[in-house]
Design a protein around this motif. Sequence first.
Motif, PDB file in Angstrom:
ATOM      1  N   ARG A 221       0.826  -1.207   0.000  1.00 24.74           N
ATOM      2  CA  ARG A 221       0.000   0.000   0.000  1.00 24.74           C
ATOM      3  C   ARG A 221       0.861   1.258   0.000  1.00 24.74           C
ATOM      4  O   ARG A 221       0.570   2.220  -0.715  1.00 24.74           O
ATOM      5  CB  ARG A 221      -0.932  -0.005   1.217  1.00 24.74           C
ATOM      6  N   GLU A 222       1.917   1.260   0.801  1.00 28.06           N
ATOM      7  CA  GLU A 222       2.813   2.414   0.795  1.00 28.06           C
ATOM      8  C   GLU A 222       3.482   2.555  -0.561  1.00 28.06           C
ATOM      9  O   GLU A 222       3.592   3.658  -1.112  1.00 28.06           O
ATOM     10  CB  GLU A 222       3.873   2.277   1.888  1.00 28.06           C
ATOM     11  N   SER A 223       3.902   1.444  -1.135  1.00 30.98           N
ATOM     12  CA  SER A 223       4.571   1.453  -2.428  1.00 30.98           C
ATOM     13  C   SER A 223       3.637   1.968  -3.521  1.00 30.98           C
ATOM     14  O   SER A 223       4.064   2.696  -4.429  1.00 30.98           O
ATOM     15  CB  SER A 223       5.060   0.050  -2.780  1.00 30.98           C
ATOM     16  N   LYS A 224       2.339   1.624  -3.421  1.00 28.10           N
ATOM     17  CA  LYS A 224       1.363   2.082  -4.415  1.00 28.10           C
ATOM     18  C   LYS A 224       1.258   3.599  -4.416  1.00 28.10           C
ATOM     19  O   LYS A 224       1.207   4.225  -5.477  1.00 28.10           O
ATOM     20  CB  LYS A 224      -0.003   1.460  -4.114  1.00 28.10           C
ATOM     21  N   PHE A 225       1.247   4.192  -3.214  1.00 28.85           N
ATOM     22  CA  PHE A 225       1.164   5.648  -3.120  1.00 28.85           C
ATOM     23  C   PHE A 225       2.458   6.299  -3.601  1.00 28.85           C
ATOM     24  O   PHE A 225       2.437   7.241  -4.389  1.00 28.85           O
ATOM     25  CB  PHE A 225       0.872   6.062  -1.682  1.00 28.85           C
ATOM     26  N   MET A 226       3.603   5.785  -3.140  1.00 30.53           N
ATOM     27  CA  MET A 226       4.880   6.383  -3.499  1.00 30.53           C
ATOM     28  C   MET A 226       5.160   6.268  -4.987  1.00 30.53           C
ATOM     29  O   MET A 226       5.752   7.157  -5.599  1.00 30.53           O
ATOM     30  CB  MET A 226       6.018   5.731  -2.706  1.00 30.53           C
ATOM     31  N   SER A 227       4.690   5.184  -5.616  1.00 27.36           N
ATOM     32  CA  SER A 227       4.941   5.006  -7.046  1.00 27.36           C
ATOM     33  C   SER A 227       4.286   6.105  -7.869  1.00 27.36           C
ATOM     34  O   SER A 227       4.767   6.470  -8.942  1.00 27.36           O
ATOM     35  CB  SER A 227       4.438   3.636  -7.508  1.00 27.36           C
ATOM     36  N   LYS A 228       3.154   6.647  -7.380  1.00 24.36           N
ATOM     37  CA  LYS A 228       2.485   7.732  -8.092  1.00 24.36           C
ATOM     38  C   LYS A 228       3.301   9.027  -8.003  1.00 24.36           C
ATOM     39  O   LYS A 228       3.338   9.813  -8.948  1.00 24.36           O
ATOM     40  CB  LYS A 228       1.089   7.954  -7.529  1.00 24.36           C
TER      41      LYS A 228
END
Length: 484
Positions: free
Chosen positions: A259-266
């Motif tokens: 979930r953190e990675s999903k946000f940071m990837s944006k």
Amino acid sequence: MSLKAPPTILELAVKNLLGNQDFTISVLQEMPTEFFPSLFKEAFNRRCMRILPALVSSWPFACLPVGAMMKVPDVMILQAVLAGIDMLLTQKVHLRSSKLQVLDLRNEHNRFWDVWAGLEGLACSKGMLSEEQKCKGLPRYALRQPLKVVTDFELKAELDEQQAYLLQWAQQQKRSVKLYCMKMTICETSVELIKAVLKTFPQDSVEELELSRNWSLATLSRFAPCLGQMRNLHKLHLDRIDMYTDIGTNPLTDREEKRESKFMSKIFKLNCLRHLSMNYIFFSGQLLKHLCRSMMCPVESLSIQGCLLSEPDLEHLCLWPRLYQLKHLKLHGLSLLNLSPTHLQFLLEKVSDSLQTLELQHCLISDSQLRALLPALSKCSKLNRVNFFDNDISTSLLKDLLHCMANLSTLTEEFYPAPLECYDQGGLVLLMDRFANLCPDLLNILRSKRHPKKGSFGTTFCHKCLRRCIYDLRTGFCPCHKKR
């Protein structure tokens, strides 16, 4: 005794025109262009709701920056202005084609109202009009093109009355009007409401975004697709986003890391992002590592305040090539006391040809750390502002810093901490006489090489009145010390 200047011919004309609104509305098409700004401002200030729509529908300029005059939300004024847009869109025959292309509802100062009213080509929305459009009026067929309405949004738990009315109106006029949001602030807003608002305007119109709330990782990952659509985002401000209740006690689960990675990837994919600000953010320890490895655009300004930085965090940050064109660096409220100065020294050397402002305020920098930074600081030839307030620096080291800064002729604003010797042994009580005696000698170090334009020495904040004692050209004590 000064005499009040007599009213100008234009002021008298505007007064008479507002005194007979029916007549004025009937002659708007033949009215000289120069009358419109003054007439609109006076009608706006007097809340003349009948004539305002007519003025909007006949507006002879490319842009109407009405938001510059709306200091507080006023749904009645908004209704009158939008009624004028409705009139403009439904009129079939014009004695004079309207030139209005942009209705600017942003509550910020606009130069349009400051300059001569006859500047017919003056555009007010940066990036919204082409150079050709700025200089020429619109042809008649342009009324069939979508008119641009530019606004900012501050989203809280619920929409206020003005926001709700504007969104509803924009939905009704979506074939003829395009609503653009240039700056969005999201605070304590549900993801459902955010998505509903974002549907009303092109998401790539958002150039500045501020996220300020406590979000769970699940909520943040749900918002991530919205962030990914903001392809023209230039500024991103993350404020007080605390996703963990047990920082440092339990590692993230695989699901939480995704979930953190999903946000940071944006964030990594925001190719226009140039200004990044993070205040009191608590992500996992991999945040800066992922950020520095993946973010591809060069950063012009970086601000980090109140975050927990470890030695690896600082290393990743200072070895990030995308920072090497940095113009503005602000580190505030960080504890650098036990961290090596080597990484920061390396970064300052890399940005020495571009850095214009440097703020290292309340970072617990020690004498030895600051001494290590001096050679790199001396190479920052474009610095125009520095701030070292609230660091524990001795008189000896502060003199070395001032000698270094005295050689930088571009400095126009500089703020230095009162040296440690101005306090008692506990470092809590200010010794007023010592402060008043030391500061003139310190300021003379700068004066020996150049005339400081704005230079100050400041104490820590008084725990009673929450103000500083300041010395610039004279000693200014806080109210508590004045009473002694």
